[in-house]
Scaffold this motif. Sequence first.
Motif, PDB file in Angstrom:
ATOM      1  N   MET A  51      13.353  39.864  37.093  1.00 50.82           N
ATOM      2  CA  MET A  51      13.868  38.428  36.454  1.00 50.82           C
ATOM      3  C   MET A  51      14.877  38.329  37.685  1.00 50.82           C
ATOM      4  O   MET A  51      15.895  38.834  37.880  1.00 50.82           O
ATOM      5  N   ASN A  52      14.485  37.083  38.066  1.00 54.43           N
ATOM      6  CA  ASN A  52      15.468  36.364  38.979  1.00 54.43           C
ATOM      7  C   ASN A  52      15.834  35.104  38.696  1.00 54.43           C
ATOM      8  O   ASN A  52      15.496  34.617  37.761  1.00 54.43           O
ATOM      9  N   ASN A  53      16.973  34.671  39.233  1.00 51.60           N
ATOM     10  CA  ASN A  53      17.663  33.387  39.121  1.00 51.60           C
ATOM     11  C   ASN A  53      17.736  33.393  37.275  1.00 51.60           C
ATOM     12  O   ASN A  53      17.663  32.244  36.708  1.00 51.60           O
ATOM     13  N   LEU A  54      18.507  34.389  36.960  1.00 54.01           N
ATOM     14  CA  LEU A  54      18.826  34.348  35.651  1.00 54.01           C
ATOM     15  C   LEU A  54      19.777  33.457  35.087  1.00 54.01           C
ATOM     16  O   LEU A  54      20.883  32.903  35.742  1.00 54.01           O
ATOM     17  N   ALA A  55      19.488  32.997  34.035  1.00 52.82           N
ATOM     18  CA  ALA A  55      20.371  31.961  33.155  1.00 52.82           C
ATOM     19  C   ALA A  55      21.033  32.557  32.043  1.00 52.82           C
ATOM     20  O   ALA A  55      20.245  33.420  31.516  1.00 52.82           O
ATOM     21  N   PRO A  56      22.189  31.823  31.289  1.00 51.91           N
ATOM     22  CA  PRO A  56      22.833  32.651  30.156  1.00 51.91           C
ATOM     23  C   PRO A  56      21.717  32.564  28.970  1.00 51.91           C
ATOM     24  O   PRO A  56      21.757  33.227  27.943  1.00 51.91           O
ATOM     25  N   GLU A  57      20.900  31.431  29.037  1.00 49.94           N
ATOM     26  CA  GLU A  57      19.871  31.462  27.866  1.00 49.94           C
ATOM     27  C   GLU A  57      18.650  32.623  27.837  1.00 49.94           C
ATOM     28  O   GLU A  57      17.854  32.666  27.124  1.00 49.94           O
ATOM     29  N   ASP A  58      18.808  33.349  29.080  1.00 50.56           N
ATOM     30  CA  ASP A  58      17.939  34.431  29.134  1.00 50.56           C
ATOM     31  C   ASP A  58      18.415  35.644  28.295  1.00 50.56           C
ATOM     32  O   ASP A  58      17.910  36.875  28.089  1.00 50.56           O
ATOM     33  N   THR A  59      19.849  35.578  28.093  1.00 50.87           N
ATOM     34  CA  THR A  59      20.553  36.717  27.271  1.00 50.87           C
ATOM     35  C   THR A  59      19.786  37.144  25.939  1.00 50.87           C
ATOM     36  O   THR A  59      19.419  36.181  25.250  1.00 50.87           O
ATOM     37  N   ALA A  60      19.363  38.265  25.686  1.00 48.15           N
ATOM     38  CA  ALA A  60      18.605  38.678  24.657  1.00 48.15           C
ATOM     39  C   ALA A  60      18.357  40.371  24.694  1.00 48.15           C
ATOM     40  O   ALA A  60      18.690  40.778  25.698  1.00 48.15           O
ATOM     41  N   VAL A  61      17.882  40.752  23.805  1.00 49.53           N
ATOM     42  CA  VAL A  61      17.310  41.941  23.884  1.00 49.53           C
ATOM     43  C   VAL A  61      15.663  42.181  24.187  1.00 49.53           C
ATOM     44  O   VAL A  61      15.211  41.437  23.549  1.00 49.53           O
ATOM     45  N   TYR A  62      15.343  42.901  25.363  1.00 51.42           N
ATOM     46  CA  TYR A  62      14.110  42.786  25.871  1.00 51.42           C
ATOM     47  C   TYR A  62      13.340  43.994  25.250  1.00 51.42           C
ATOM     48  O   TYR A  62      13.968  45.144  25.528  1.00 51.42           O
ATOM     49  N   TYR A  63      12.253  43.601  24.887  1.00 49.96           N
ATOM     50  CA  TYR A  63      11.583  44.930  24.376  1.00 49.96           C
ATOM     51  C   TYR A  63       9.857  44.998  25.167  1.00 49.96           C
ATOM     52  O   TYR A  63       9.501  44.041  25.494  1.00 49.96           O
ATOM     53  N   CYS A  64       9.690  46.044  25.295  1.00 48.95           N
ATOM     54  CA  CYS A  64       8.409  46.346  26.014  1.00 48.95           C
ATOM     55  C   CYS A  64       7.468  46.589  24.693  1.00 48.95           C
ATOM     56  O   CYS A  64       7.530  47.383  23.811  1.00 48.95           O
ATOM     57  N   ASN A  65       6.009  46.248  25.400  1.00 47.68           N
ATOM     58  CA  ASN A  65       5.085  46.536  24.057  1.00 47.68           C
ATOM     59  C   ASN A  65       3.686  46.729  24.741  1.00 47.68           C
ATOM     60  O   ASN A  65       3.637  46.074  25.822  1.00 47.68           O
ATOM     61  N   ALA A  66       3.184  47.420  23.976  1.00 50.49           N
ATOM     62  CA  ALA A  66       1.599  47.679  24.672  1.00 50.49           C
ATOM     63  C   ALA A  66       0.538  47.596  23.449  1.00 50.49           C
ATOM     64  O   ALA A  66       0.832  48.122  22.102  1.00 50.49           O
ATOM     65  N   LYS A  67      -0.170  46.820  23.712  1.00 48.30           N
ATOM     66  CA  LYS A  67      -1.355  46.419  22.834  1.00 48.30           C
ATOM     67  C   LYS A  67      -2.679  46.756  23.222  1.00 48.30           C
ATOM     68  O   LYS A  67      -3.101  46.377  24.566  1.00 48.30           O
ATOM     69  N   GLY A  68      -3.582  47.493  22.396  1.00 46.83           N
ATOM     70  CA  GLY A  68      -4.898  47.672  22.835  1.00 46.83           C
ATOM     71  C   GLY A  68      -5.916  47.661  21.607  1.00 46.83           C
ATOM     72  O   GLY A  68      -5.488  47.804  20.511  1.00 46.83           O
ATOM     73  N   ALA A  69      -7.121  47.625  21.934  1.00 43.34           N
ATOM     74  CA  ALA A  69      -8.276  47.765  20.595  1.00 43.34           C
ATOM     75  C   ALA A  69      -9.508  48.139  21.358  1.00 43.34           C
ATOM     76  O   ALA A  69      -9.927  47.447  22.361  1.00 43.34           O
ATOM     77  N   TRP A  70      -9.999  49.280  20.838  1.00 47.11           N
ATOM     78  CA  TRP A  70     -11.145  49.835  21.114  1.00 47.11           C
ATOM     79  C   TRP A  70     -11.731  50.698  20.119  1.00 47.11           C
ATOM     80  O   TRP A  70     -10.955  51.201  19.488  1.00 47.11           O
ATOM     81  N   LEU A  71     -13.070  50.763  19.909  1.00 50.67           N
ATOM     82  CA  LEU A  71     -13.583  51.722  19.439  1.00 50.67           C
ATOM     83  C   LEU A  71     -13.355  51.515  17.564  1.00 50.67           C
ATOM     84  O   LEU A  71     -12.799  52.531  16.723  1.00 50.67           O
ATOM     85  N   GLY A  72     -12.978  50.143  17.346  1.00 48.19           N
ATOM     86  CA  GLY A  72     -12.847  49.969  15.885  1.00 48.19           C
ATOM     87  C   GLY A  72     -11.136  50.112  15.649  1.00 48.19           C
ATOM     88  O   GLY A  72     -10.921  49.936  14.355  1.00 48.19           O
TER      89      GLY A  72
END
Length: 119
Positions: free
Chosen positions: A82-103
């Motif tokens: 994250m570059n050139n950050l601004a005050p509106e970028d203030t937040a809790v940031y979450y990582c997510n992993a999504k996948g779908a296979w074999l039903g």
Amino acid sequence: QVQLVESGGGLVQAGGSLRLSCEGSVNMFSLYTMGWYRQVPGKQRELVASIRAFGDTDYADSVKGRFTVSRDNAKKIAVLQMNNLAPEDTAVYYCNAKGAWLGHQYDYWGQGTQVTVST
């Protein structure tokens, strides 16, 4: 047990940079779409950036040109630069992993890391 662990959050002045990392303990990490979301109190969690298995990326309009998402499948790590950050970028940031296979569908979240951008 699947775990996603974020790191790299903190306090930075406007215009500064932060690098968030997400380390995953999931098997077949390379097959997941890895996403970064953020949430501020009273608002819905929003997608910031995502990177699919073959490297295709998507970004929210508000971060295009400033944020870059990448992944290292061998290390099972997803990164949000994250570059050139601004005050509106203030937040809790979450990582997510999504996948779908074999039903089956898979959807995992990290615990979140706070990013605070001061004026």
